[in-house]
Design a protein around this motif. Structure first.
Motif, short mmCIF file in Angstrom:
data_model
loop_
_atom_site.label_atom_id
_atom_site.label_comp_id
_atom_site.label_asym_id
_atom_site.label_seq_id
_atom_site.Cartn_x
_atom_site.Cartn_y
_atom_site.Cartn_z
N ALA A 68 -125.98 65.93 14.25
CA ALA A 68 -124.80 65.14 13.96
C ALA A 68 -124.79 63.86 14.77
O ALA A 68 -123.92 63.03 14.64
N LEU A 69 -125.77 63.74 15.67
CA LEU A 69 -125.80 62.55 16.52
C LEU A 69 -126.60 61.44 15.86
O LEU A 69 -127.60 61.69 15.19
N LYS A 70 -126.17 60.24 16.08
CA LYS A 70 -126.94 59.11 15.58
C LYS A 70 -128.26 59.06 16.34
O LYS A 70 -128.30 59.31 17.54
N PRO A 71 -129.35 58.72 15.66
CA PRO A 71 -130.67 58.75 16.31
C PRO A 71 -130.74 57.92 17.58
O PRO A 71 -131.32 58.37 18.57
N GLU A 72 -130.09 56.75 17.59
CA GLU A 72 -130.16 55.93 18.80
C GLU A 72 -129.50 56.65 19.97
O GLU A 72 -130.03 56.68 21.08
N ILE A 73 -128.34 57.25 19.67
CA ILE A 73 -127.62 57.95 20.72
C ILE A 73 -128.46 59.14 21.18
O ILE A 73 -128.62 59.41 22.38
N ALA A 74 -129.02 59.84 20.19
CA ALA A 74 -129.83 61.01 20.52
C ALA A 74 -130.97 60.61 21.45
O ALA A 74 -131.29 61.32 22.40
N ARG A 75 -131.56 59.46 21.18
CA ARG A 75 -132.68 59.02 21.98
C ARG A 75 -132.23 58.63 23.39
O ARG A 75 -132.75 59.09 24.38
N ALA A 76 -131.21 57.78 23.45
CA ALA A 76 -130.75 57.29 24.74
C ALA A 76 -130.18 58.43 25.58
O ALA A 76 -130.33 58.46 26.80
N GLY A 77 -129.56 59.41 24.89
CA GLY A 77 -128.92 60.51 25.59
C GLY A 77 -129.88 61.29 26.47
O GLY A 77 -129.47 61.86 27.48
N ARG A 78 -131.15 61.29 26.09
CA ARG A 78 -132.11 62.06 26.87
C ARG A 78 -132.15 61.63 28.33
O ARG A 78 -132.52 62.40 29.21
N GLY A 79 -131.76 60.39 28.55
CA GLY A 79 -131.79 59.88 29.90
C GLY A 79 -130.72 60.52 30.79
O GLY A 79 -130.86 60.54 32.01
N ILE A 80 -129.68 61.07 30.15
CA ILE A 80 -128.56 61.58 30.95
C ILE A 80 -129.03 62.67 31.91
O ILE A 80 -128.60 62.74 33.05
N LYS A 81 -129.95 63.52 31.46
CA LYS A 81 -130.34 64.64 32.32
C LYS A 81 -131.01 64.14 33.59
O LYS A 81 -130.92 64.78 34.63
N TYR A 82 -131.66 62.98 33.50
CA TYR A 82 -132.25 62.45 34.73
C TYR A 82 -131.16 61.98 35.67
O TYR A 82 -131.27 62.12 36.88
N ILE A 83 -130.11 61.42 35.07
CA ILE A 83 -128.98 61.03 35.93
C ILE A 83 -128.40 62.26 36.60
O ILE A 83 -128.12 62.27 37.79
N VAL A 84 -128.26 63.33 35.81
CA VAL A 84 -127.72 64.57 36.38
C VAL A 84 -128.59 65.04 37.54
O VAL A 84 -128.10 65.42 38.61
N LEU A 85 -129.90 64.99 37.32
CA LEU A 85 -130.82 65.42 38.37
C LEU A 85 -130.65 64.56 39.63
O LEU A 85 -130.56 65.07 40.74
N VAL A 86 -130.59 63.26 39.41
CA VAL A 86 -130.46 62.35 40.55
C VAL A 86 -129.14 62.62 41.29
O VAL A 86 -129.11 62.73 42.51
N VAL A 87 -128.07 62.78 40.52
CA VAL A 87 -126.77 63.06 41.14
C VAL A 87 -126.85 64.34 41.97
O VAL A 87 -126.42 64.39 43.12
N SER A 88 -127.45 65.36 41.36
CA SER A 88 -127.53 66.64 42.05
C SER A 88 -128.29 66.51 43.37
O SER A 88 -127.87 67.06 44.39
N LEU A 89 -129.37 65.73 43.36
CA LEU A 89 -130.16 65.61 44.59
C LEU A 89 -129.47 64.72 45.63
O LEU A 89 -129.51 65.01 46.82
N ILE A 90 -128.83 63.67 45.15
CA ILE A 90 -128.14 62.81 46.12
C ILE A 90 -126.97 63.56 46.75
O ILE A 90 -126.73 63.48 47.96
N LEU A 91 -126.26 64.33 45.93
CA LEU A 91 -125.17 65.13 46.48
C LEU A 91 -125.72 66.10 47.53
O LEU A 91 -125.13 66.30 48.58
N ALA A 92 -126.88 66.67 47.22
CA ALA A 92 -127.49 67.59 48.18
C ALA A 92 -127.76 66.88 49.50
O ALA A 92 -127.54 67.41 50.58
#
Ligand code: SF4
Ligand code: SF4
Lengths: 314, 530
Positions: free
Chosen positions: B104-128
């Motif tokens: 249901a996601l637009k392909p551009e959003i689907a593509r760009a969205g993949r980057g979010i998990k790296y942000i999550v990872l970075v946030v998790s490590l910086i918080l640590a």
């Protein structure tokens, strides 16, 4: 002072005397009949006191065998196919050396003899500590396996309300149905100090098959103990005084509080067995309130001199 | 189609791993000889390993299995997500119901969205780095262990109990199922149904994750999972790769449509390697046997077998995932905003803390850093004493274990939680040391306590107290009773120096509602003068 005035008064006195006599008679016969009932069932004033030499399993086994011989042989009690319930005291997650729970070797020896007679044996108690851990650490789980008996974890949903005959403190008690369904109940307490009842012995051991609010019974623990014994029958009592806990009971104590007596007491009436067991702690039976009430209620003999004590050493 | 057996083999492995996981969850209970195995699954997460090591300022050898997973990913790509991960398995199963076939996601959003998990990872490590253990809250392995231990297991335990309660009283049938019931309570069921405080809050996170599949299959794994991000980085270099024979491919787009990760693009020909989880669904979908998986140089392009003619039409898509600069900046900014939020925590002021931790727990600050919120301790506890906290110890303490004595006490002669804790947040205790390990101190509420308030005898708390010489004592005094007279009664009080705070007194106190004797956290150490 004229005769005429005295006459009605004498009538009055006679009436009072009659009523008093009636009350007296009633008061005497009530416990009297109940004593007879109790004796018919159990011949309760006979007990066997067996002392062994050591804590070894063999010694304990021969103590049990000798005990059964003294009180007329196991065949007198256990028949083939009977559903036997053994109710030890296994309330606390402790090892046997602490004398918090009934000695597992003793339980094993008794269970094995019943199994050999062709009975099916179930062992349980309502633990205070975590049931699974308690069954294991107390050694009861292993004992049951060794003897070919089964254990049961007490299920909080399986209590039935039972009327207490002439209850002293309560009219009815929730009783675990596992014990109500049994053909034969062997009450196997350990003798130890207790903070509220001073000693916990056979009668108090029955609390483990009573449901409901522990705190409520502690409101008048002595009367409650009497009611437990009135409600739940013990067909046979085998009291463990192999190790006794003399202070900080029922579940504390330092090694100095544990005394090794290598003794078991067997009998058919928990009141009598308890009265004798009190003497192991140098306590006068009549100074324990639950025994005094039980004697008053005619539930059994608590006078040591009137008991028939069969002693044996193995 | 010809190679679809690989799909089934992979699915079978996934089911086996899931069962292994469940087996460990269910058997996390007495008796436990060696607790290592029960924390195995969280140990597989390198994300947890790195974050916890950073937060606790110590390299935690416990997470070596996570390194092994990383090494394997360099060879086999992101296989972990489609085989071992229990959250992945759960999502796959629920996706059959929840996910819509067409993204249901637009392909551009689907593509760009993949980057979010790296942000999550970075946030998790910086918080640590800032000493905030957020990794445990969102890591898929601690999350699944926590959810299965405190929600799923109790749910099925209750269900079974209900079923047997119905069956056992039926004459005839009862005798038949009785032994089965006995067997099950001996092995998997708990005969006293267990229940966890805050189970709803634990479940909520999983429900959210599952519902995300309304927008795309494995939404969580594609866009959010921090462990997925790490494995995608490694898996991008994985040598086992999907390759398409462009001569056989008819561009039917079946594979692209079926891919649970959305890893296929360019009309079926190209693969984003870090996103492909080697589930082999495409092998099953392709009717022309154009797809194969084999070893390729880790540095090859994502379109291994595309012909030269095709290559001109390739659009610019990232074939190997990488943390973009933007992700790094966004992650850092987000963390900076989050750190004070997590730290706003009353429990940090040790003198205010109301949270009783398991015996052997590190001091509160260190505990918060080291605990990965996996719930293993809660499942292991035989008295159901340990519960996931929610906001009681602040955002920072979400899902950390706390002891609630009114529900369960700390059992004497028990060190199960200390055995299973994978990170050492709860230090291993020997049975002998446990007896003197202080987790709190009991105190009386005299307005509720029966002898104090009503002048009736009650000794339950003293009776159950496990300390050798009893921490509760009595003095006999004359107190007013309820009828306005006075009685002599034994009044209990606590010897604070002996009390270990196990809470069995609070648990067994016969007063209705909250108990008249309660355990509070251990007294703050008074600094000795001089
Ligand atoms: S040590 Fe205490 S808190 Fe830990 S599992 Fe055992 S009973 Fe539960
Ligand atoms: S304290 Fe409990 S929840 Fe935290 S890491 Fe250890 S076992 Fe897991």
């Amino acid at each position: 002072m004229s005769f005429g005035k005295l006459f009605p008064r004498r009538d009055f006195i006679v009436k009072i005397l009659c009523i008093a006599a009636g009350m007296l008679a009633g008061g005497l016969t009530r416990p009297f009949f109940r004593t007879i009932q109790a004796q018919n069932r159990t011949d309760g004033s006979t007990i066997a006191v067996i002392t062994g030499k050591s804590l070894s399993r063999d010694s304990i086994t021969s103590m049990v065998e000798s005990g059964f011989r003294q009180i007329g042989g196991i065949d007198r009690f256990i028949k083939k196919g009977m559903k036997v319930v053994i109710k030890p005291n296994i309330a606390w997650n402790s090892t046997p050396d602490k004398a918090h729970n009934t000695n597992p070797d003793l339980v094993e020896a008794v269970a094995r003899m019943c199994v050999r007679r062709g009975a099916s044996v179930t062992i349980f108690d309502r633990t205070v500590n975590s049931a699974r851990l308690t069954y294991r650490r107390s050694g009861i789980l292993q004992a049951a396996q060794n003897a070919g008996a089964s254990i049961e974890y007490v299920d909080s949903g399986r209590y039935k309300d039972v009327r207490v005959p002439d209850g002293v403190y309560v009219d009815s008690l929730p009783v675990y149905s596992g014990i109500l369904d049994a053909d034969f109940v062997i009450n196997m307490p350990i003798a130890k100090h207790h903070s509220s009842s001073r000693l916990t012995l056979a009668m108090k051991n029955l609390m483990g098959v009573i449901g409901g609010n522990r705190g409520y019974y502690h409101g008048d623990i002595h009367s409650s103990i009497v009611d437990f014994a009135k409600t739940v029958k013990s067909d046979l009592v085998i009291l463990d005084a192999i190790r006794i806990l003399t202070a900080h009971g029922p579940n504390g104590g330092t090694p100095a509080d544990v005394k090794e007596l290598h003794t078991i007491v067997m009998g058919t009436n928990p009141v009598t067995v308890d009265a004798f067991a009190a003497t192991l702690f140098n306590i006068q039976p009549a100074s324990l309130r639950f025994l005094k009430i039980a004697a008053r209620e005619g539930m059994g003999e608590i006078n040591i001199d009137k008991m028939k004590i069969l002693r044996a050493a193995v | 189609m010809k190679h679809r057996r690989w799909f089934y083999i992979r699915a079978a492995v996934q089911v086996c791993c899931w069962f292994a996981f469940i087996t460990l969850v269910v058997s996390t209970r007495d008796p436990i000889e060696d607790g290592y195995l029960y924390g195995l699954f969280p140990r597989l997460s390198l994300h947890l390993g790195i974050a916890t090591s950073i937060a606790a300022r110590a390299v935690l050898a416990a997470f070596l299995p996570g390194l092994a997973v990383l090494a394997l990913s360099l060879a086999f790509g992101r296989f972990f997500c489609s085989t071992v991960c229990p959250l992945g398995a759960t999502i796959d199963a629920s996706d059959k119901i929840i996910a819509r076939r067409k993204g249901a996601l637009k392909p551009e959003i689907a593509r760009a969205g993949r980057g979010i998990k790296y942000i999550v990872l970075v946030v998790s490590l910086i918080l640590a780095l800032a000493g905030v253990q957020a990794a445990g809250i969102i890591d898929p392995l601690s999350l699944s262990l926590r959810v299965y231990s405190t929600v799923v297991y109790p749910f099925f335990d209750h269900l079974a109990k209900l079923a047997f309660d119905g069956l056992l009283p039926i004459p005839g049938l009862g005798a038949a199922v009785g032994p089965l019931y006995g067997f099950l309570t001996d092995t998997v069921l708990d005969f006293n149904p267990i229940v966890f405080h805050n189970a709803g809050a634990v479940m909520l996170l999983l429900i959210l994750i599952l519902l995300l599949s309304l927008w795309a299959r494995r939404f969580w794994c594609r866009y959010l999972c921090p462990l997925g991000a790490l494995l995608a980085l490694a898996g991008g270099f994985g040598m086992l790769r999907r390759t398409v024979d462009a001569l056989k491919c008819v561009n039917c787009l079946r594979c692209e449509r079926d891919c649970r990760m959305g890893a296929i693009h360019d009309r079926g020909l190209a693969t984003i390697h870090g996103e492909c989880v080697q589930c082999f669904e495409c092998l099953k979908s392709c009717e022309h046997d154009a797809i194969s998986f084999h070893a390729v140089s880790p540095f090859a392009s994502g379109r291994a077998d595309a012909t030269a003619a095709e290559s001109s039409s390739i659009t610019a898509v990232p074939e190997r995932p990488a943390i973009s600069r933007r992700a790094l900046i966004a992650g850092t900014a987000a963390s900076l905003a989050l750190i004070p939020g997590f730290r706003l925590n009353a429990a940090r002021r040790a003198d205010f803390s109301e949270i009783i931790r398991p015996p052997g727990s590190l001091p509160e600050h260190e505990f918060l850093d080291a605990c990965i919120r996996c719930g293993a301790c809660m499942k292991a506890c035989p008295t159901n004493a340990l519960h996931p906290s929610f906001l009681e110890s602040g955002l920072e303490g979400v899902y950390t274990p706390r002891l609630i004595p009114r529900i369960g006490w700390c059992e004497k002669n028990c060190v199960l939680c200390t055995e299973v804790c994978p990170t050492g947040a709860i230090k291993k205790l020997r049975m002998g040391d446990k007896e003197t390990t202080v987790i709190g101190t009991a105190y009386f509420l005299k307005d509720l306590c029966i002898p104090w308030a009503e002048g009736r005898e009650c000794v339950v708390c003293e009776e159950v107290c496990p300390t050798l010489t009893k921490s509760i004592k009595f003095r006999e005094e004359t107190v007013p009773n309820k009828k306005g007279g006075s009685v002599r009664v034994k009044l209990p009080y606590v010897l604070e120096d002996i009390c270990i705070g196990c809470g069995i007194c609070e648990n067994k106190c016969p007063v209705r509602g909250s108990a008249a004797i309660r355990v509070r956290t251990r007294k703050a150490e008074v600094p000795s003068a001089g």
